[in-house]
Design a protein around this motif. Structure first.
Motif, PDB file in Angstrom:
ATOM      1  N   GLY A 259      -1.173  -9.894  -3.909  1.00  0.00           N
ATOM      2  CA  GLY A 259      -1.789 -11.180  -3.599  1.00  0.00           C
ATOM      3  C   GLY A 259      -2.969 -11.542  -4.466  1.00  0.00           C
ATOM      4  O   GLY A 259      -3.583 -12.608  -4.262  1.00  0.00           O
ATOM      5  N   SER A 263      -9.879 -14.805  -4.069  1.00  0.00           N
ATOM      6  CA  SER A 263      -9.298 -15.772  -3.142  1.00  0.00           C
ATOM      7  C   SER A 263      -8.985 -17.089  -3.829  1.00  0.00           C
ATOM      8  O   SER A 263      -9.830 -17.648  -4.545  1.00  0.00           O
ATOM      9  CB  SER A 263     -10.250 -16.013  -1.969  1.00  0.00           C
ATOM     10  OG  SER A 263      -9.756 -17.040  -1.138  1.00  0.00           O
ATOM     11  N   ASN A 265      -8.215 -19.692  -1.936  1.00  0.00           N
ATOM     12  CA  ASN A 265      -8.432 -20.674  -0.874  1.00  0.00           C
ATOM     13  C   ASN A 265      -9.819 -21.290  -0.872  1.00  0.00           C
ATOM     14  O   ASN A 265     -10.086 -22.204  -0.082  1.00  0.00           O
ATOM     15  CB  ASN A 265      -8.165 -20.021   0.488  1.00  0.00           C
ATOM     16  CG  ASN A 265      -6.739 -19.514   0.608  1.00  0.00           C
ATOM     17  OD1 ASN A 265      -5.808 -20.149   0.105  1.00  0.00           O
ATOM     18  ND2 ASN A 265      -6.561 -18.380   1.265  1.00  0.00           N
ATOM     19  N   THR A 290      -9.827 -11.521  -1.927  1.00  0.00           N
ATOM     20  CA  THR A 290      -8.798 -11.526  -0.893  1.00  0.00           C
ATOM     21  C   THR A 290      -8.990 -10.291  -0.007  1.00  0.00           C
ATOM     22  O   THR A 290      -9.648  -9.321  -0.392  1.00  0.00           O
ATOM     23  CB  THR A 290      -7.404 -11.487  -1.517  1.00  0.00           C
ATOM     24  OG1 THR A 290      -7.240 -10.251  -2.240  1.00  0.00           O
ATOM     25  CG2 THR A 290      -7.173 -12.655  -2.464  1.00  0.00           C
ATOM     26  N   GLN A 292      -6.788  -8.086   0.704  1.00  0.00           N
ATOM     27  CA  GLN A 292      -6.182  -6.945   0.025  1.00  0.00           C
ATOM     28  C   GLN A 292      -7.037  -6.489  -1.153  1.00  0.00           C
ATOM     29  O   GLN A 292      -7.182  -5.282  -1.410  1.00  0.00           O
ATOM     30  CB  GLN A 292      -4.778  -7.305  -0.468  1.00  0.00           C
ATOM     31  CG  GLN A 292      -3.818  -7.728   0.623  1.00  0.00           C
ATOM     32  CD  GLN A 292      -3.833  -9.231   0.868  1.00  0.00           C
ATOM     33  OE1 GLN A 292      -4.832  -9.916   0.593  1.00  0.00           O
ATOM     34  NE2 GLN A 292      -2.724  -9.738   1.370  1.00  0.00           N
TER      35      GLN A 292
END
Length: 486
Positions: A259, A263, A265, A290, A292
């Motif tokens: 992922g 981030s 987002n 993130t 992860q």
């Protein structure tokens, strides 16, 4: 990171050198450089070169003091002239290459470093610096290979599961070397880390003998009681400690999470706009990594035996000394993508992490030799016993142009006097797990006072990345470019 000849601590100003004595002049210039008086040292060296002609030592020192003041073009010229005298000097090749890199002359930088590696394949400095240029070229796999090779050349190859435990002290230990000298703080940390790795099954039971020797060293009467004071221990009495001290006992390089590290987002366009409009350039965000990515990076920092630089209250892990995993390289690439106007293609100068004692003042007031500083924290908030503090304090004044790096990085009293005379304000950013602070690296800053729980997994860890170069007009955010794009 540039590898220079180390200067000693600040001393009283040296007496002026006779105008016709080259050796006295060089001694005077070195004394000034040691004091952080880079501008004064450069004037002395310019005079020596004008009177006595080209000299390798004078040119090499001039290049270093010009770099201290971010006078990159002048530094590059000095190193280039030095190479005309000694074309195979690895230090000059690396310094000239790094200046060429800063000046945007990528092909020249690569040529110089390929020559340095060819001349001295055993040089960790040459391999590390070539890795930086390969990173600029987005050859991340090749860069990672160079960084791993630099660590192996400097520290040896990793041990761990499936590899034999060392049984004797290496030959030729210099008992006076600060790299060998021990201190209670690092011994305690290393014991905690090896116990942690044993619980995870990352070290096999044969390492219990190593752990026992570390514990025994803590009881040595020759070890100072002050936790950060260093002293050499007899490698004959502690052969397993000597064989493992500051070595990559466990040096994993995990795959980055599917992922990604950073981030996607967050409102990155707004974050960039806020940073660019701020005067001075300063912004902070929560949720940089993130879930992860945070877990992977935290696990790597807890497991990796790369914490080799002992300071008063914390240990440092540096990019040139093992702190260059694929996790970090992917993080760098992602930041470039998310912040193209702030970071973009600015060269990565270096990155490091610091791991602290549970309650300390942290790093004192200083500035860093770069354009953009990215500073973030990864220890869980539950370890922080004072949520109102524990982060970073950033001053709204930056380092004067005439100050050399050693002065604005290691003279807190002079810095405070300067700030009092110039005015300005301090911005306190409280500690939060996964909070990142972006700021003009030229701004003076310091660790805020903190109080964390005791215990290995509760140690405060902060990570720093430096991009671009101090004083470069195309590597700094200018006020003319500070408005958000329409």
């Amino acid at each position: 990171m540039r590898f220079r000849n180390p200067f000693s601590a600040r001393r009283e100003p040296a007496s002026p050198a006779p105008q016709d004595d080259f050796q006295s002049g060089m001694a005077h210039a070195r004394a000034l450089a040691e004091q952080g008086l880079a501008q004064e040292a450069a004037l002395v060296l310019d005079g020596l070169l004008a009177r006595h002609g080209q000299d390798f030592d004078a040119l090499y020192l001039l290049g270093n003091v010009c770099d201290e003041m971010a006078r990159t073009e002048q530094a590059h010229q000095a190193f280039t002239q030095a190479l005309e005298i000694e074309p195979n000097h690895v230090g000059a090749l690396c310094c000239a290459a790094l200046d060429a890199r800063t000046l945007g002359r990528a092909a020249e930088a690569q040529t110089l470093l390929e020559h340095a590696v060819w001349i001295a394949p055993e040089s960790p400095h040459a391999r590390f610096n070539r890795g930086l240029v390969r990173l600029d070229q987005k050859r991340d796999a090749d860069a990672a290979a160079d960084f791993a090779a630099a660590r192996a050349l400097a520290r040896g190859h990793p041990w761990g599961i499936g590899n034999p435990v060392p049984t004797g002290a290496p030959a030729g230990i210099d008992l006076q070397s600060t790299d060998w000298q021990c201190a209670r703080f690092k011994l305690t940390h290393d014991i905690e880390q090896m116990e942690y790795l044993r619980r995870l099954g990352k070290l096999h039971r044969e390492f219990d003998a190593v752990l026992d020797e570390y514990r025994r060293a803590l009881e040595d009467p020759g070890l100072p009681l002050e936790p950060y004071q260093r002293a050499p221990l007899d490698p004959g009495r502690y052969p397993l400690l000597a064989a493992t001290w500051k070595r990559p006992v466990h040096a994993p390089d995990p795959d980055p999470p599917a992922g990604g590290m950073v981030s996607a987002n967050l409102p990155w366009t707004e974050i960039e706009a806020h940073y660019l409009a701020a005067d001075p350039n300063l912004a902070w965000i929560d949720g940089l990594l993130t879930a992860q990515g945070l877990a992977a990076l935290r696990g790597w920092c807890l497991e990796s035996t790369v914490w080799n630089d002992l300071k008063a209250g914390y240990l440092g892990a540096y990019m040139h000394d093992g702190f260059a995993s694929r996790l970090m390289l992917q993080l760098v690439a992602a930041l470039r993508q998310r912040m193209p106007r702030v970071i973009g293609d600015l060269p990565l100068q270096t990155m490091w992490a610091y791991k602290y004692d549970s309650q300390q003042a942290g790093i004192g007031l200083h500035a860093d030799e770069a354009a953009v500083n990215v500073n973030f924290w990864i220890t869980p908030d539950g370890a922080n016993l004072d949520s109102s503090r524990g982060g970073l304090v950033v001053q709204t004044r930056d380092a004067p142009d005439g100050w050399g790096f050693r002065r604005f990085n290691s003279e807190p009293e002079a810095i405070r006097h300067y700030l009092q005379s110039e005015g300005g304000a301090a911005v306190r950013v409280p500690y939060r797990e996964n909070r990142a602070v972006f700021f003009d690296s030229d701004l003076f800053h310091e660790t805020d006072h903190f109080h964390f729980k005791s215990g290995y997994e509760n140690r405060r860890i902060n990570i720093t990345l430096l991009f671009g170069s101090r004083g470069r007009s195309d590597a700094r955010i200018s006020r003319a470019d500070s408005q958000p794009a329409s």
